[in-house]
Design an enzyme around this catalytic site. Structure first.
Site, mmCIF file in Angstrom:
data_model
loop_
_atom_site.group_PDB
_atom_site.id
_atom_site.type_symbol
_atom_site.label_atom_id
_atom_site.label_comp_id
_atom_site.label_asym_id
_atom_site.label_seq_id
_atom_site.Cartn_x
_atom_site.Cartn_y
_atom_site.Cartn_z
ATOM 1 N N CYS A 80 0.851 -1.195 0.000
ATOM 2 C CA CYS A 80 0.000 0.000 0.000
ATOM 3 C C CYS A 80 0.879 1.236 0.000
ATOM 4 O O CYS A 80 1.787 1.362 0.818
ATOM 5 C CB CYS A 80 -0.907 0.004 1.219
ATOM 6 S SG CYS A 80 -1.977 1.449 1.328
ATOM 7 N N GLU A 118 -4.412 -8.795 -2.660
ATOM 8 C CA GLU A 118 -4.375 -9.078 -1.219
ATOM 9 C C GLU A 118 -3.543 -8.020 -0.524
ATOM 10 O O GLU A 118 -2.560 -7.516 -1.082
ATOM 11 C CB GLU A 118 -3.778 -10.467 -0.981
ATOM 12 C CG GLU A 118 -3.681 -10.898 0.469
ATOM 13 C CD GLU A 118 -2.308 -10.634 1.082
ATOM 14 O OE1 GLU A 118 -2.134 -10.953 2.270
ATOM 15 O OE2 GLU A 118 -1.421 -10.123 0.371
ATOM 16 N N ARG A 169 -4.769 -15.110 10.547
ATOM 17 C CA ARG A 169 -4.055 -14.277 9.592
ATOM 18 C C ARG A 169 -5.072 -13.504 8.781
ATOM 19 O O ARG A 169 -5.390 -13.848 7.637
ATOM 20 C CB ARG A 169 -3.170 -15.143 8.685
ATOM 21 C CG ARG A 169 -2.189 -14.350 7.827
ATOM 22 C CD ARG A 169 -1.312 -15.263 6.995
ATOM 23 N NE ARG A 169 -0.266 -14.518 6.357
ATOM 24 C CZ ARG A 169 0.895 -14.182 6.931
ATOM 25 N NH1 ARG A 169 1.101 -14.517 8.184
ATOM 26 N NH2 ARG A 169 1.816 -13.500 6.291
ATOM 27 N N ARG A 171 -6.539 -10.974 6.439
ATOM 28 C CA ARG A 171 -6.067 -10.193 5.316
ATOM 29 C C ARG A 171 -7.255 -9.678 4.500
ATOM 30 O O ARG A 171 -8.324 -10.285 4.489
ATOM 31 C CB ARG A 171 -5.134 -11.017 4.408
ATOM 32 C CG ARG A 171 -3.804 -11.390 5.047
ATOM 33 C CD ARG A 171 -2.960 -10.161 5.332
ATOM 34 N NE ARG A 171 -1.631 -10.470 5.817
ATOM 35 C CZ ARG A 171 -1.300 -10.570 7.102
ATOM 36 N NH1 ARG A 171 -2.241 -10.397 8.036
ATOM 37 N NH2 ARG A 171 -0.064 -10.834 7.469
#
Length: 433
Positions: A80, A118, A169, A171
């Protein structure tokens, strides 16, 4: 892996790491026609296991589309970046010149049927609201129907029968199908929701299902704790044992701070103390007051914990009614030694946070960490130190979750994907193992 059968679809793998996307999409019958990865060590592992050499960081080049072949699915675990807010164009104009902007350029050039992105969960958080808005608007301008609501998912939410893993996890998945710009403006539900599938109870996970047999672990000494670390565990193991022996059924659910052990009558909290800290100080004083004699004996037997770092003089019990520390898994955190039941583990990160088994007392191995990322046992990491392997796995995507998300998107994306769904099982394990 190479195959003589015609592929069901083609895909490209950007920011490829060691190939979590590759594992999932090839298990669905896809063929990778292009991959890029800037990290040389990760690229070597990718090449070794998938028999193709990723290009360097072409995605960061000014004109990446010239090297990327046509494909059906674009997959990327992209970083990002902040976008310029000049003019507040809220779309592709703001994304230009960024890594995501180059992804958009590839989508514009090749119009793959599906895009599968992702990222970490906080990309959709309040601090990145502008970035999230730009991403969604850009994809819609390109004709991809995506949900404005983040699709969050974790491998521990999938039951074992569907390829889940005992790892939390969470995401974000941004998944879109090309439908043209007009239809793309219509919002859709997230492709997955952040909840267990088919009534699965994540508390039923047993970490033992992914552990190696002790006698098959090569160089087992590499995963044993140092004498100093073993001493830390012994100290707190005895803490738990003595409380259990004294009939304490419920261990503290708040962080235990040895340096805050003081009789309740002597507690003084300064007015500028944050509320959360004041609360913990009161709870530790109350706990110490109730068990003063036992705790003083424990401290005396371990030299008042002298020599232990501040973070190891703190303890977080999240193991409910576990009988002993040996029945738990542990993590050495800056906030203290955390113990929890051996159901599922936190997200894999760097080696310093690698999960520690209470019995046998050792860290999880690279093979076990790879299993937590849904990689098959034939996937290996030759010629590199374990620290690099842990790092690569900690930076990667969970292949089982990608497989699940991709199938869910295919199910809503039209007839061309029906034959793939009919030909592939629900679990990635039934394909890769």
């Amino acid at each position: 892996m190479s195959s003589t059968a015609a592929p069901a679809f083609t895909f490209i793998d950007l920011f490829a790491g060691i190939g979590g996307f590759h594992a999932a999409l090839s298990a669905l019958g896809g063929e990778c026609v292009y991959a890029s990865e800037i990290d040389d060590a990760a690229a070597k592992i990718y090449q070794h296991n998938w028999e193709m050499q990723p290009a360097g960081d072409i995605i960061a080049e000014t004109d990446p589309v010239v090297k990327v072949p046509p494909h059906d699915v674009l997959a990327a675990g992209f970083p990002c970046q902040p976008f310029s807010k000049s003019g507040f164009q809220r779309g592709m104009d703001e994304a230009r010149g960024t890594l995501f902007g180059n992804i958009c350029s590839i989508l514009l050039e090749h119009r793959p049927s599906m895009v599968l992105l992702e990222n970490v969960r906080n990309i959709a958080g309040p601090r990145h609201a502008h970035e999230w808005d730009v991403i969604i608007r850009s994809l819609r301008q390109l004709g991809y129907q995506v949900s404005a609501t983040p699709a969050v998912f974790s491998p521990h939410l999938l039951p074992p029968s569907m390829g889940g893993r005992p790892q939390v996890r969470e995401r974000i998945f941004i998944v879109g199908t090309y439908v043209g710009e007009e239809r793309a403006q219509e919002d859709v539900e997230p492709v997955v929701h952040n909840r267990p599938i088919d009534g699965w109870d994540p508390q039923q996970w047993d970490l033992g299902t992914i552990l190696q047999d002790e006698d098959e672990i090569a160089d087992r000494a590499n995963y044993e704790l140092t004498p100093t670390e073993q001493h830390w565990v012994k100290v707190w193991s005895e803490f738990v044992r003595r409380l259990r022996a004294a009939g304490v059924e419920k261990l503290p659910g708040f962080p235990v701070w040895v340096d805050a052990f003081i009789h309740l009558d002597d507690l003084v909290i300064h007015e500028d103390t944050p509320a959360w800290k004041a609360n913990f100080l009161r709870k530790n004083a109350q706990f110490y007051t109730e068990h003063e004699s036992l705790l003083n004996e424990w401290l005396a037997d371990f030299d008042e914990l002298n020599g232990l770092p501040s973070s190891r003089r703190k303890f977080e019990w999240q193991a409910q009614d576990a009988a002993s520390l040996e029945d738990c898994i542990m993590h050495f955190r800056p906030s203290g030694i955390r113990a929890k039941r051996p159901t599922y583990v936190p997200a894999l990160v760097a080696i310093t946070q690698t999960t520690i088994l209470g019995r046998p007392l050792r860290r999880i191995t690279p093979r076990e960490a790879a299993r937590l990322q849904s990689l098959p046992d034939w996937f290996d990491f030759p010629g590199q130190p374990d620290s690099a392997t842990y790092k690569q796995l900690g930076n990667g995507v969970n292949a089982g979750v990608v497989y699940h998300v991709a199938r869910a998107q295919m199910a809503r994306s039209g007839d061309r994907w029906d034959r793939i769904l009919a030909a592939t099982p629900e679990s990635i394990d039934d394909v890769l193992d």
